[in-house]
Design an enzyme around this catalytic site. Structure first.
Site, PDB file in Angstrom:
ATOM      1  N   GLU A 165       1.458   5.227   4.980  1.00 46.00           N
ATOM      2  CA  GLU A 165       2.254   4.328   5.816  1.00 46.00           C
ATOM      3  C   GLU A 165       1.929   2.867   5.519  1.00 46.00           C
ATOM      4  O   GLU A 165       2.812   2.029   5.456  1.00 46.00           O
ATOM      5  CB  GLU A 165       1.979   4.648   7.296  1.00 46.00           C
ATOM      6  CG  GLU A 165       2.791   3.847   8.286  1.00 46.00           C
ATOM      7  CD  GLU A 165       4.256   4.298   8.369  1.00 46.00           C
ATOM      8  OE1 GLU A 165       4.597   5.313   7.754  1.00 46.00           O
ATOM      9  OE2 GLU A 165       5.031   3.603   9.039  1.00 46.00           O
ATOM     10  N   ASP A 166       0.654   2.574   5.358  1.00 46.74           N
ATOM     11  CA  ASP A 166       0.235   1.167   5.347  1.00 46.74           C
ATOM     12  C   ASP A 166      -0.262   0.645   4.006  1.00 46.74           C
ATOM     13  O   ASP A 166      -0.679  -0.499   3.913  1.00 46.74           O
ATOM     14  CB  ASP A 166      -0.906   0.967   6.372  1.00 46.74           C
ATOM     15  CG  ASP A 166      -0.452   1.257   7.789  1.00 46.74           C
ATOM     16  OD1 ASP A 166       0.758   1.199   8.036  1.00 46.74           O
ATOM     17  OD2 ASP A 166      -1.302   1.544   8.647  1.00 46.74           O
TER      18      ASP A 166
END
Ligand code: MN
Length: 499
Positions: A76-77
């Site tokens: 996600e990051d």
């Protein structure tokens, strides 16, 4: 702040054969992925990954889940992808991380929408409860670091946790997790009530501490002299939020709450539980109607113990909770206990996984009803029972909204489910970032993106050959008629007559 060595220490405590080099390798990967990132609190981001992993290890969960905890925010990051995780750490870890990433994509859009999304999400994730357990550990650390967030956002996250995460943890029998999530959220959702409850609880506890120590000593003595060997006697303080809820029920009168501090007795066997109950009742008089046999009749979430409340020494009222170590484990960890490292077998009890999964499906049905009670909007969806979801798939928009569709649905069905215009003008589809045919078969968990062609006149009647939803079918037919109509209009003077 935890380090990877802390994670390894806890993992090894449960499973001495765990591969610590593998854990270091995972950590190096996570650390590199998150390098340069920091949390709102200013801490390096990877501290969050480590804390999540430590929590999972403390719950005695398998190393694969601890590893997924370390990696849970990577796709996600960071620049590293789920495919890289799959190549490096295998399918099982990658599929857990992928599940968590999808859960993370949910965005709050009003509570009704949120509950609806989350419910579907949990259903979709029913394929793997481990994902939900990891999500709890992740959420708990987020709650514990809410101080760094702007107040509005902190409130929103805490409210979601109180309304959604805690009831689900409860439903899964994860008593300890539920209590911690509630208490961490309580402070932000009802700050005044939190302060009041905390103060009241603390002063009441302080006044009772010495007394309870005496009662616990006496309990140990009488058990020993009555021949119950190996009993452990502890004090147990009620979690704050659950105390607050109870206070509301009892006119805010703390003297009417008997389990603020309870005495918990852990004994080796089930027959010891009943023997202990008898010994307690032989020593102190039980209050009428307060003897509860949750061993013979467990709570719906699986909780099992004996409870009794007695007129104890010096006229005080004290609650006792009696259980075995195994029942204690179930009470604290609930469904997560199914994955715990089994000391006796020297391995994780994988055999029970399917049974746990089946239980979970059953519980989801009941949970649906429970959440419905808390929300008016949901009550209109009361008829949604688990079997309705049996032949459904859950597909995500790139923004994380969940669209549920019948099995074997196609990107065209998905497009119409989003909006009629999206359906009418859909030109191409990406499924999990890859271009796919509009007739492709979607499956649960797919992320689908529809490309529209604004200049497109309308749907292709050939789509009728493969669409699965009634809605898409009717819209395609309708549009086909509209175009026929306007085509015919060109031949008619005045052009207003109906055809
Ligand atoms: Mn996280």
């Amino acid at each position: 702040m935890p380090t990877i060595e802390d994670v390894i220490k806890v993992v090894k405590r449960n499973d001495p054969n765990a591969d610590e080099n593998e854990l270091r390798r995972v950590y190096a990967f996570a650390q590199e992925a998150h390098s340069g990132q920091s949390r709102k609190s200013g801490e390096p981001y990877v501290i969050h990954s480590l804390t999540t992993a430590v929590r999972l290890a403390e719950m005695r969960l398998p190393t694969s889940m601890v590893i997924a905890g370390l990696l849970h925010d990577v796709p996600e990051d960071t620049d590293k992808t789920i495919d890289e995780i799959r190549t490096e750490f295998g399918d099982d870890v990658a599929s857990m991380v992928e599940g968590i990433t999808k859960l993370g994509r949910l965005k709050y859009r009003g509570i009704e929408r949120y509950i609806e999304n989350l419910r579907k999400m949990f259903l979709a994730m029913a394929q793997d409860i481990r994902v939900v357990i990891i999500k709890f550990a992740d959420r708990l650390h987020n709650l514990e670091t809410l101080d760094a967030m702007p107040p509005k956002k902190a409130y929103r996250i805490a409210l979601e946790s109180l309304q959604i995460f805690a009831p689900i943890a409860n439903r899964l029998g994860m008593g300890e997790m539920k209590g911690r999530i509630e208490d961490a959220s309580f402070k932000y959702v009802y700050p005044k009530e939190y302060a009041w409850t905390e103060k009241l609880s603390q002063s009441t506890r302080e006044g009772k501490r010495e007394y309870l120590d005496r009662v616990m000593d006496r309990t140990r003595e009488i058990l020993k002299s009555s021949g119950v060997e190996g009993a452990e006697v502890h004090g147990r303080s009620k979690h704050l939020y659950s105390l607050y809820r109870k206070l509301l029920k009892y006119d805010r009168d703390i003297t009417r709450i008997y389990d603020l501090m309870a005495v918990r007795i852990i004994v080796p066997s089930l027959s010891d539980c009943y023997a202990t109950l008898g010994i307690i009742h032989g020593t102190w008089t039980p209050l009428k109607g307060r003897i509860k046999d949750y061993i013979a009749q467990p709570k719906p979430n699986g909780y099992s113990s004996l409870h009794t409340t007695v007129f104890c020494d010096e006229g005080e009222i004290v609650e006792f909770q009696i259980r075995t170590q195994e029942l204690h484990n179930v009470a604290e960890y609930g469904i997560a206990a199914h994955w715990q490292y089994d000391e006796a077998k020297g391995r994780t009890a994988i055999g029970v996984k399917n049974a746990a999964q089946a239980d979970w499906m059953k519980q989801l049905g009941e949970m649906n009803k429970e959440i419905a009670d808390t929300n008016q909007y949901m009550s209109t969806l009361e008829e949604m029972k688990i079997d309705i979801f049996k032949d459904r798939i859950f597909v995500f928009t790139p923004k994380g909204d969940v669209i549920d569709l019948p099995e074997d649905s196609t990107p065209v069905d998905f497009a119409y489910a989003i909006h009629t215009e999206v359906g009418n003008k859909c030109a191409a589809a990406k499924v999990n970032d890859k271009i796919e045919q509009l007739s492709a078969t979607l499956k649960s968990g797919d992320v689908v993106e529809i490309m529209v062609d604004r200049s497109r006149k309308g749907p292709n009647p050939d789509w009728l050959k493969f669409v699965k939803t009634r809605y898409a079918r009717s819209k395609i037919r309708q549009q086909a008629q509209v175009s026929l109509k306007s085509w015919l209009k060109g031949f008619m003077p005045g052009g207003e007559q109906d055809v």
